[in-house]
Design a protein around this motif. Structure first.
Motif, PDB file in Angstrom:
ATOM      1  N   HIS A 103      34.790  43.841  48.193  1.00  0.00           N
ATOM      2  CA  HIS A 103      35.635  42.812  48.804  1.00  0.00           C
ATOM      3  C   HIS A 103      34.782  41.704  49.415  1.00  0.00           C
TER       4      HIS A 103
ATOM      5  N   ASP B 170      50.720  43.560  39.289  1.00  0.00           N
ATOM      6  CA  ASP B 170      50.002  42.374  38.843  1.00  0.00           C
ATOM      7  C   ASP B 170      50.825  41.554  37.849  1.00  0.00           C
TER       8      ASP B 170
ATOM      9  N   TYR C 151      49.648  49.676  39.583  1.00  0.00           N
ATOM     10  CA  TYR C 151      48.882  48.476  39.907  1.00  0.00           C
ATOM     11  C   TYR C 151      49.172  47.365  38.889  1.00  0.00           C
TER      12      TYR C 151
HETATM   13  N1  ARG Z   1      43.186  45.323  46.295  1.00  0.00           N
HETATM   14  C1  ARG Z   1      42.423  45.456  45.070  1.00  0.00           C
HETATM   15  C2  ARG Z   1      41.221  46.368  45.342  1.00  0.00           C
HETATM   16  O1  ARG Z   1      40.799  46.488  46.454  1.00  0.00           O
HETATM   17  C3  ARG Z   1      41.930  44.139  44.532  1.00  0.00           C
HETATM   18  C4  ARG Z   1      43.043  43.212  44.076  1.00  0.00           C
HETATM   19  C5  ARG Z   1      42.573  42.161  43.122  1.00  0.00           C
HETATM   20  N2  ARG Z   1      43.632  41.271  42.743  1.00  0.00           N
HETATM   21  C6  ARG Z   1      44.599  41.589  41.880  1.00  0.00           C
HETATM   22  N3  ARG Z   1      45.549  40.704  41.661  1.00  0.00           N
HETATM   23  N4  ARG Z   1      44.643  42.723  41.261  1.00  0.00           N
HETATM   24  O2  ARG Z   1      40.668  46.928  44.414  1.00  0.00           O
END
Ligand code: ARG
Length: 583
Positions: free
Chosen positions: A147, A326, A322
C-alpha cells in the motif's frame, strides 16, 4: 481546464520538432514511402559522441524501399543539410542519421522553455480524464508495504499526468467490505482492550480479529455466530452497522495521518462498500449478456478463449468476490466520470485478478482504456516490519527514523540554520528520501530499501537532488548580492562551454521526459533524468566560472543555473518531493 484562445493547447517538444523535420525530409526524398509505417522519429542519441539525436528509420526503410540503408540515410541527411536548427547531420554505421543541434537553436529553445508556462510541458491531456485507483488499504488492518508503494507511485503518476493537462481523479478504493467483518465484530465484542484501542487502534483491531479468526477454526458455534453477524451487517442491522462505521473511522484516522505526513491526498475515498448495492445488478448484466454460467453452484465467467482461468463472480454460498466488486466499480466509474483511462496501482500479486476482470469488463462493453500498473515488493530494514505479519509496515517508525537521520545531515550541512527551520528541512529531506528510494527504481523490480542509499549525499537520492537545487539557489543569491542591478532572467543564453552545452541539451529534453514518464507509466524515468541533470550541473559548476565571468557571459551562465534549479524543483515536485530553498 480552459486554454486561452491565443495559447496552443500543445507546445511541440524538441523531439516533436526534430521528428517533424525528419518526416518532411523523408517525404521530400521518398514521396512514395509510407511514413506512418516508417515512423522516422528522432530519439536522444545513446552517446554524446554521436550527436544530440539520432534516427534509425533508414534500416527499416531499406526493406520497404529496396535500397541500401546507408543510401537512404545519406539522401535524407543531404535533404536536411542547411536546416537552421541543425549544425551537423551525419550518417554512421549501418544507416543511423545523427543530428547535432545548432547552438543558437538550442539556446533559443531554452529561452522559450524558460518563458513558457509550465516549462513547455506539452498538454496532450487537455479535455481528458484519468481515474487513478491507488493506495487502497484495507480497513482494520495495518498498511502493507504494497500500500505504501501504491500510495507513493500513484501520487507521482497523478502529479505527472496533471502536468500534462489531464484531469486526474485519485480514488482510494478502501477494502471496507467482506466476510472479515463478521469475524471482526465477534472479536471486538469479546476480546477488546479499550485502552489498547485508544493508543493503537489498528493494531488492536488486528489483534482481536486474529483471536476471533483462530476461534472460528476451533469452535464451529463461534464460526456460525460470526457468519450471522456478517449477515446482520449486510442486512443493515443498526448495531453492526455502527460498529463497522467505527472500524472505518478509526482506520481512516490512522491512514490519513500517514497521508498527511506523505503529502498525499485523494479526490475520492470510496471503499468497496460503496458498490455493494450494485452487485446484484452486475450479476444480472453479466447473465443477460451470456457472459457467465453456473458451475458447481457458483456463477462463473469462463475465459478459456483469452487463455485465462475462470473468474468466479458469485460463490456457491451466494457471496460475491473481489472481482465482482471491481466490475461494479468499473461500471460505476465509466458512467459517472467517462474517463479516458482508469489506472490501478497495486503489487505484482494481483496481475491475474486484473487481467481477468479487465477481460470480463471489456466483454461487458467497457471501452475505456484499463491499465494495471504493478510493482514488486520492497524489502525494508530489520525492525520496520510488524512482527505479526512479515509485510505490515510500521510506517511511522520508518518516517520518524528518516526525519531523524535527515536532521543529522541538515545540522551538519547548515549548523547556523535556526532549529525550527532545520526540522522543517529535515522533514522534506527525510520524507523525500523515502519516496525517492521507491520512485527511482523501475517499479517492476523487487527493491531493497537501505538507509545508506536513500540518504546518500553523493548518489541517486532525494537529498542529493534537493541539495543540488539548494546549492543553485545560493549561486543566484550570490549573484544578486554582487550584482544588485544585474538581470540574468532576460539575458540571452549563449552556449560557450562544453559542460554548459551538455547541461542545456538535457534541460531542453525535460518536456519529453515528463511525457515519457506518463506514457511508459514510470516515474523512475523522471528520477533518472533529474539525477543525470544534477550530475551535469555539477560538472558545469565545477568547470565553468559563473560570477567571475565577463559581463553578459556571466548572466547567460547564471540563467542556465536558474533554469536548472527550476527544472529540478519542478521535477521533484512531480515526484511528490519538496525541495527546500536552503539545506
Ligand atoms: N484493497 C486491495 C488490497 O489491499 C487493493 C485494491 C486495489 N484496487 C482495486 N480496485 N482492486 O489488496
Amino acid at each position: 481546464m480552459n486554454t486561452p484562445a491565443n495559447q496552443p493547447a500543445t507546445v511541440p517538444t524538441l523531439r516533436d520538432i526534430l521528428s517533424a523535420r525528419l518526416r518532411a525530409a523523408f517525404a521530400a526524398v521518398f514521396p512514395e514511402a509510407d511514413l506512418a509505417a516508417l515512423a522516422p522519429d528522432a530519439v536522444p542519441a545513446t552517446d554524446d559522441a554521436f550527436g544530440d539525436y539520432q534516427c534509425n528509420a533508414a534500416m527499416a526503410a531499406a526493406r520497404l524501399l529496396r535500397l541500401p540503408p546507408r543510401d537512404i540515410a545519406q539522401r535524407v541527411a543531404d535533404q536536411l543539410a542547411g536546416d537552421d536548427l541543425l549544425a551537423r547531420v551525419e550518417v554512421a554505421g549501418p544507416g543511423f542519421i545523427n543530428l547535432t543541434l545548432a547552438d543558437t537553436a538550442l539556446a533559443r529553445r531554452l529561452e522559450d522553455l524558460h518563458a513558457a508556462p509550465a516549462l513547455g510541458i506539452p498538454q496532450p491531456g487537455l479535455g481528458k480524464t484519468i481515474l487513478l485507483d491507488y493506495s487502497s488499504p484495507n480497513v482494520a488492518k495495518p498498511m502493507h508495504v504494497a500500500h505504501i508503494r501504491s500510495t507513493v507511485i500513484g501520487d507521482a503518476l497523478k502529479r505527472i499526468h496533471r502536468a500534462l493537462g489531464y484531469r486526474v481523479i485519485g480514488d482510494n478504493h478502501l477494502g471496507d467490505w467482506g466476510t472479515q467483518f463478521g469475524i471482526l465484530i465477534m472479536g471486538y465484542r469479546h476480546f477488546l482492550d479499550t485502552a489498547a484501542l485508544d493508543t493503537a487502534p489498528i493494531d488492536e483491531l488486528q489483534r482481536v480479529y486474529v483471536l476471533s479468526h483462530q476461534k472460528c477454526d476451533d469452535d464451529p458455534e463461534w464460526k456460525d455466530q460470526a457468519r450471522l453477524e456478517l449477515v446482520k451487517l449486510q442486512a443493515g442491522d443498526p448495531d453492526n452497522r455502527a460498529l463497522w462505521q467505527t472500524f472505518i473511522d478509526l482506520s481512516l484516522a490512522e491512514f490519513n495521518r500517514i497521508y498527511d505526513r506523505l503529502g498525499v491526498s485523494f479526490e475520492l475515498v470510496r471503499g468497496e462498500s460503496y458498490y455493494n448495492d450494485a452487485l446484484p445488478g452486475v450479476i444480472a448484466k453479466l447473465e443477460n449478456l451470456g457472459l457467465v454460467r453456473e458451475s458447481e453452484g457458483a456463477l462463473v465467467a469462463f475465459l478459456d478463449d483469452d487463455q485465462l482461468p475462470p473468474c468466479i463472480v458469485r460463490k456457491s454460498d451466494g457471496g460475491y468476490n473481489y472481482a465482482t466488486t471491481d466490475l461494479a466499480t468499473v461500471f460505476s466509474r465509466v458512467e459517472e466520470f467517462q474517463p479516458d483511462a482508469i489506472i490501478y496501482v497495486t503489487d505484482e500479486r494481483q496481475q491475474l485478478h486484473f487481467r481477468q476482470f479487465f477481460t470480463v469488463a471489456r466483454k461487458a462493453g467497457v471501452q475505456t482504456r484499463l491499465r494495471h500498473i504493478w510493482f514488486g515488493l520492497m524489502r525494508l530494514p530489520e525492525g520496520l516490519l510488524s512482527t505479526r505479519s512479515g509485510t505490515a509496515i510500521k510506517l511511522d517508525l520508518l518516517l520518524d527514523e528518516a526525519e531523524r537521520r535527515a536532521l543529522d545531515i541538515v545540522q551538519q550541512a547548515s549548523p547556523g540554520m535556526p532549529p525550527e527551520q532545520q526540522r522543517e528541512v529535515a522533514r522534506a529531506v527525510g520524507i523525500g528520501a523515502v519516496k525517492y528510494a521507491d520512485l527511482s527504481q523501475n517499479p517492476q523490480s523487487a527493491i531493497t530499501f537501505t538507509w545508506e542509499k536513500a540518504l546518500a549525499m553523493d548518489g541517486n537520492s532525494a537529498p542529493y537532488l534537493q541539495y543540488a537545487a539548494a546549492r543553485i539557489s545560493s549561486v543566484m543569491d550570490k549573484y544578486r548580492e554582487r550584482f544588485p542591478d544585474g538581470d540574468f532572467a532576460s539575458a540571452p543564453i549563449t552556449l560557450d562551454s562544453a559542460p554548459g552545452r551538455r547541461l542545456a541539451l538535457r534541460l531542453a529534453r525535460y518536456p519529453d521526459v515528463v511525457l515519457d514518464a506518463a506514457l511508459q507509466e514510470k516515474p523512475s524515468l523522471l528520477a533518472d533524468y533529474l539525477y543525470e541533470l544534477s550530475q551535469l550541473y555539477s560538472s558545469f559548476y565545477q568547470n565553468v566560472p559563473f560570477l567571475k565571468a565577463p559581463d553578459g557571459v556571466r548572466e547567460s551562465r547564471v540563467r542556465l543555473c536558474a533554469l536548472t534549479a527550476r527544472v529540478l524543483r519542478h521535477g521533484l515536485e512531480l515526484l511528490g518531493i519538496t525541495a527546500p530553498e536552503r539545506i
